[in-house]
Design an enzyme around this catalytic site. Structure first.
Site, PDB file in Angstrom:
ATOM      1  N   SER A  37     -11.655  -5.880   5.569  1.00  0.00           N
ATOM      2  CA  SER A  37     -12.265  -4.756   4.859  1.00  0.00           C
ATOM      3  C   SER A  37     -13.696  -5.122   4.435  1.00  0.00           C
ATOM      4  O   SER A  37     -14.533  -5.425   5.297  1.00  0.00           O
ATOM      5  CB  SER A  37     -11.385  -4.361   3.667  1.00  0.00           C
ATOM      6  OG  SER A  37     -11.758  -3.109   3.168  1.00  0.00           O
TER       7      SER A  37
ATOM      8  N   HIS B 266      -4.430  -0.155   6.841  1.00  0.00           N
ATOM      9  CA  HIS B 266      -5.580  -0.976   6.476  1.00  0.00           C
ATOM     10  C   HIS B 266      -5.219  -2.440   6.257  1.00  0.00           C
ATOM     11  O   HIS B 266      -6.028  -3.329   6.530  1.00  0.00           O
ATOM     12  CB  HIS B 266      -6.222  -0.393   5.215  1.00  0.00           C
ATOM     13  CG  HIS B 266      -7.578  -0.926   4.902  1.00  0.00           C
ATOM     14  ND1 HIS B 266      -8.633  -0.856   5.793  1.00  0.00           N
ATOM     15  CD2 HIS B 266      -8.067  -1.532   3.787  1.00  0.00           C
ATOM     16  CE1 HIS B 266      -9.708  -1.396   5.236  1.00  0.00           C
ATOM     17  NE2 HIS B 266      -9.392  -1.823   4.035  1.00  0.00           N
TER      18      HIS B 266
ATOM     19  N   ASP C   5      -5.181   3.304   9.933  1.00  0.00           N
ATOM     20  CA  ASP C   5      -6.145   2.634   9.053  1.00  0.00           C
ATOM     21  C   ASP C   5      -7.100   3.634   8.414  1.00  0.00           C
ATOM     22  O   ASP C   5      -7.563   4.579   9.060  1.00  0.00           O
ATOM     23  CB  ASP C   5      -6.951   1.640   9.897  1.00  0.00           C
ATOM     24  CG  ASP C   5      -7.513   0.481   9.115  1.00  0.00           C
ATOM     25  OD1 ASP C   5      -7.909   0.673   7.958  1.00  0.00           O
ATOM     26  OD2 ASP C   5      -7.566  -0.620   9.688  1.00  0.00           O
TER      27      ASP C   5
END
EC number: 3.4.11.5
Length: 309
Positions: free
Chosen positions: A113, A280, A253
């Site tokens: 991320s 995610h 995601d």
């Protein structure tokens, strides 16, 4: 598995503060396996939720380094630091400070991320020792991220979407109705494991206890980005990346394909992999499959690096 591996912790001085570092070493080291740095997301979510990636130590015979970025977790907290203090450049500098303190010259980087965004910021500066970069569940620009989030939010029940928009306009994002809608979005697109894994809950709890970095750079949640990163983009700099790159994402995601496609389009040596039925936090939802894909990529570039030495 993680409990059986040798693990040491220390702190590294950084700009008058302390960065907490954890090094997991394999029971049996592979002579060609370069160390792997794992960069957590948020910003400000601490290392806990990516802790299981340390299993790559025994699985690949390499050291795996986690650290809590400044402002969160076990590192120095700075709740009174001004907004302009928290920049990507700060965290690039912190990475190299940690790396230098550990005496590591050649290495792999994996970022999840925000960590993948940070990894890209490191890679565009062409550091000599970077053997590979794995960008996991990360956008190449926050505007693309926001567009993707809007598309996913539109799939929520109309009453939830309406509540989100109303509370965001009113500045009442702590309202229980808003938080309930947020949790449904997270269940669909952030982590599809029920109940939420403890590692993720631990990262989230420490962020809630001190939200300085997350709120300053991101905002109150994953899709209402009003912080200093809201205009961040690395797209026009990606051609500078010369290290080999693996881009991974989940089928559901919140980092939608449009958010990470610029990495694939603009980096010379790049490949991508999408994990089905995950979102995610692919590394928590499909941990064995995730690590297998990463391990293969790392091994390939261990060998390539060894051949160049």
């Amino acid at each position: 598995m993680l409990a059986s591996m040798p693990c040491t912790t220390r702190t590294v001085p950084f700009r008058g503060h302390e960065t907490w570092v954890q090094v997991t070493t394999p029971e049996t080291a592979h002579p060609d396996a370069l160390p792997l740095f794992v960069l957590h997301g948020g910003p400000g979510m601490a290392h806990n939720y990516v802790a299981n990636i340390a299993a790559l130590a025994d699985e690949t015979g390499r050291s795996v380094i986690h650290y809590d970025q400044l402002g969160c977790g076990n590192s120095t907290h700075l709740p009174d630091a001004p907004a302009e203090f928290w920049t990507p450049e700060l965290f690039v500098d912190e990475f190299h400070t940690v790396r230098t303190a550990l005496g590591i010259d050649r290495y792999h980087v994996l970022g999840q991320s925000w960590g993948g965004m940070l990894g890209a910021e490191i890679a565009v500066r062409e550091p000599a020792g970077l053997a590979s970069l794995s960008i996991c569940n990360s956008p190449a620009s926050m505007q693309l991220w926001l567009h993707g989030a809007a598309e996913l939010r539109a799939q929520l029940p109309p009453d939830m979407l309406g509540a989100m928009r109303r509370h965001e306009a009113d500045g009442t994002v702590a309202d229980p109705t808003y938080l309930a809608a947020t949790q449904e979005f997270y269940r669909r697109h952030v982590c599809r494991v029920t109940p939420m894994p403890k590692d993720f809950a631990d990262s989230e709890a420490q962020m809630v206890a001190d939200p300085t970095v997350y709120y300053t750079m991101n905002g109150p949640n994953e899709f209402h980005v009003i912080g200093t990163l809201r205009d961040w983009s690395i797209i026009d700099r990606l051609a500078a990346i010369t290290a080999p790159v693996l881009v991974v994402a989940g089928e559901f995601d919140e980092a939608t394909p449009a958010t990470w496609q610029p990495y694939v389009d603009n980096i010379a040596d790049v490949r991508s992999h999408v994990f089905p039925d995950s979102s995610h936090c692919t590394h928590l939802e499909k941990p064995e499959e995730f690590r297998a894909v990463i391990a293969e990529f790392l091994h390939e570039h261990d060998l390539a690096t060894a051949a160049r030495v």
